[in-house]
Design an enzyme around this catalytic site. Sequence first.
Site, PDB file in Angstrom:
ATOM      1  N   LYS A 117      38.361  47.750  51.894  1.00 42.02           N
ATOM      2  CA  LYS A 117      39.497  47.358  51.051  1.00 42.02           C
ATOM      3  C   LYS A 117      39.629  48.407  49.947  1.00 42.02           C
ATOM      4  CE  LYS A 117      41.442  43.433  48.605  1.00 42.02           C
ATOM      5  NZ  LYS A 117      41.688  44.076  47.312  1.00 42.02           N
ATOM      6  N   LYS A 282      40.678  41.384  59.658  1.00 39.58           N
ATOM      7  CA  LYS A 282      41.991  40.962  60.175  1.00 39.58           C
ATOM      8  C   LYS A 282      41.814  40.522  61.620  1.00 39.58           C
ATOM      9  CE  LYS A 282      43.630  44.821  57.580  1.00 39.58           C
ATOM     10  NZ  LYS A 282      44.403  46.032  57.471  1.00 39.58           N
ATOM     11  N   CYS A 402      42.746  19.042  20.791  1.00 39.12           N
ATOM     12  CA  CYS A 402      44.047  18.528  20.333  1.00 39.12           C
ATOM     13  C   CYS A 402      43.903  17.151  19.703  1.00 39.12           C
ATOM     14  CB  CYS A 402      45.043  18.463  21.482  1.00 39.12           C
ATOM     15  SG  CYS A 402      44.782  17.056  22.585  1.00 39.12           S
TER      16      CYS A 402
HETATM   17  S1  IVH Z   1      45.634  44.286  54.897  1.00 42.48           S
HETATM   18  C1  IVH Z   1      47.781  40.994  52.634  1.00 42.48           C
HETATM   19  N1  IVH Z   1      43.970  46.236  54.583  1.00 42.48           N
HETATM   20  O1  IVH Z   1      44.521  44.512  49.218  1.00 42.48           O
HETATM   21  C2  IVH Z   1      48.252  41.571  53.886  1.00 42.48           C
HETATM   22  N2  IVH Z   1      44.998  45.348  52.655  1.00 42.48           N
HETATM   23  O2  IVH Z   1      44.274  41.901  47.826  1.00 42.48           O
HETATM   24  C3  IVH Z   1      47.241  42.349  54.617  1.00 42.48           C
HETATM   25  N3  IVH Z   1      44.334  46.456  50.580  1.00 42.48           N
HETATM   26  O3  IVH Z   1      47.841  44.044  48.484  1.00 42.48           O
HETATM   27  C4  IVH Z   1      46.715  43.470  53.869  1.00 42.48           C
HETATM   28  N4  IVH Z   1      42.962  47.917  51.477  1.00 42.48           N
HETATM   29  O4  IVH Z   1      47.299  46.341  49.244  1.00 42.48           O
HETATM   30  C5  IVH Z   1      44.784  45.387  53.980  1.00 42.48           C
HETATM   31  N5  IVH Z   1      42.463  47.973  54.495  1.00 42.48           N
HETATM   32  C6  IVH Z   1      43.284  47.139  53.873  1.00 42.48           C
HETATM   33  C7  IVH Z   1      43.465  47.155  52.473  1.00 42.48           C
HETATM   34  C8  IVH Z   1      44.337  46.235  51.898  1.00 42.48           C
HETATM   35  C9  IVH Z   1      43.495  47.475  50.351  1.00 42.48           C
HETATM   36  C10 IVH Z   1      45.083  45.743  49.528  1.00 42.48           C
HETATM   37  C11 IVH Z   1      46.494  45.430  49.891  1.00 42.48           C
HETATM   38  C12 IVH Z   1      46.767  44.055  49.358  1.00 42.48           C
HETATM   39  C13 IVH Z   1      45.522  43.742  48.622  1.00 42.48           C
HETATM   40  C14 IVH Z   1      45.211  42.288  48.749  1.00 42.48           C
END
Ligand code: IVH
Length: 672
Positions: A117, A282, A402
């Site tokens: 991530k 995923k 309060c």
């Molecule tokens: S998949 C949410 N893959 O993390 C839809 N996101 O906290 C699926 N992000 O806004 C996202 N690295 O911008 C995916 N390898 C990765 C990622 C990633 C960073 C970010 C993404 C999202 C945020 C969610």
Amino acid sequence: MIKNLKEYKKKKKIFLDLNKNYYDLNKPVVDDASYDTLKKDLINFEENNSNIISGNKIKNIVGYKPSDKFSKVKHDENMLSLDNAFTDQDIFDFYKKLNNFLNLNSDTRIELLAEPKIDGISASLKYVNGKYIQGISRGDGNYGEEISENLATIKDIPKVLSKPHSGELIVRGEVYIAKSDFKSLSDKFANPRNAASGSLRQKNSKNTSKIPLKFFAYGTIFKNHDIVEKQSDFLKKLKDFGFKINPLSKIINNENELDLNYKNIETKRASLDYDIDGIVYKVNDFKLQQRLGNLTNSPRWAIAHKFSAEKGISKIKKIEIQVGRTGALTPVAKIDPVNIGGVLVSNATLHNEEEILRKDIRVNDTVIVQRAGDVIPQVVRVDLTKRQKTSKKFIFPQKCPCGFATVKEFNETTKKYDAVRRCPDKGYDCNLITKEKLKHYVSKDAMNIEGLGKKVIENFWNLNLLKLPQDIYKLDFNKISKLEGWGKLSADNLKKSIEKTKKINLDRFIFSLGIRHIGQENAKILARFFKSVNNFKKLTNCKDQTYTDLIQLDGIGDTQVKSLKNFFINKTNKKVFEQLISKLTIVDHIFSKKGKFINQTFMFTGGMSKMSRSEAKKIVENEGGKVLGSPSKKLNYLISGDSKPTIKKINQAKEIGVKVLSEKDWYRLIDF
Ligand code: IVH
């Protein structure tokens, strides 16, 4: 060196002006070195005089908030955030939810794709017939800022795809700055993520191009799933198209592999040239991703596994009580500021009074504090070897600050009293709850009033400018423009963003009211049921029938009904509600025009072999239909699953002329 508060205030004003010139008007008026020195001096003064500084600190100012310099564009499909997992149990629960929703055996482990991530800024790119035509920031998830030119300066983003592709293609990914590049930037930004964000928001893309941004592509939208079958294949395709994809993605088949991969990447973390804060899992199969679909803010088909918490040692100076939006009294330890994983922590939660007793936490104790991702830091335990005679037990107040006496609620499910003490749910009658309700009212998922964040609410609250939500629509912008840290431009911008959000959809408005137990999903169910704010207003009459009608709605239970009644019985709440609806234009809930189940209602009994009840419900709602929880004259279809349907319900339904469909008929109806 800044000598006193007066000088600090004067220089802060100069700095904010420089900032505005640089970021918003794109006219740097001093050289970088002078800007940096001024900034450093101000931060130094703030750090040494934190007790006398009020308002926004220079350290926390990232660039200058853009006015309306980028136009807003609706995303083809919402850009969501991710649910977080921290423990093995959270991962187990994720698998369990997947299996339950897809109606799979509990020990099935569907294929996942794990990817680091990236801690950057997400962006969505549009290609038509292989050509880059538009780039959008995430924004509020629904609408983003059009930053096509700025994104086009990034070398990792192809302007023409390397392989032909006809029609529209949406590519989503993360913009980031390499750690090595960040080091050589001037220290205008606190970390690479802020730098990437500041750089992308430049009005003039020439300034963006000066900062070495990079891009990892990681996905697409449902509409483009026809290209390949799996997430992993899509990554290969992205590579062929000329994108950079993260080299550390891996297919995962079970908890064991997941754990090995997690540990492996966590060990690599420090040596990678980009910041990561966890692993994203995923569901690999695109068809399954689509069946799982999305919740309001996050997909059901993915989760972020955050890296384990980082810890620090500090001392508790005092314990304060914070009152949350739902009235919960939370003890918070004020600790000597300690740097935990790059973030300066000075508050840590103690959860509730039982936790304080169980961990025997006292004022003046030396404690271990942990911080994981964006979760509130918490006190883990006391270092008893360091306990001194000066340590003082904390007596938990029986009253809310309060003045109302607090209660511990009886939980009907666990048959126990809650650990949390609450200011009874008197809504806007408690000034502390009201302040939190205000913060909720303006927040992103609620009214989404840009420029009116938590800090501004605190500030306006202290200055008596805002006491109730309706006061937002009576703000004196002339007065605001003269406040410290404000000017005519920012006051005007605030005025504009308040005006802009006065037109609001019914479900968002219901959510904005901050009624306990009425989250975004419930607000949607209610909006679907009531259709207009005039119908919703019937709840203020507090007639029992209006409330019993709600019980038939799938997803609304006793807890929600009680909470709604409790809200509208209160005179102050009613007044707030009435004043708000007189100030706003609340748009009726519109059913999607396309679905094949528009204006039709369904009910399910018995289990089905190919899908869960939740999936069936999602299908009905996606097609514009409604799912009821009990039979009524309004019901059109009762679907009788093959496994143990309730015969009584079927007979009841037949009696009132409802069409009863078998499981097979249902699959046929939805082409499953
Ligand atoms: S998949 C949410 N893959 O993390 C839809 N996101 O906290 C699926 N992000 O806004 C996202 N690295 O911008 C995916 N390898 C990765 C990622 C990633 C960073 C970010 C993404 C999202 C945020 C969610």
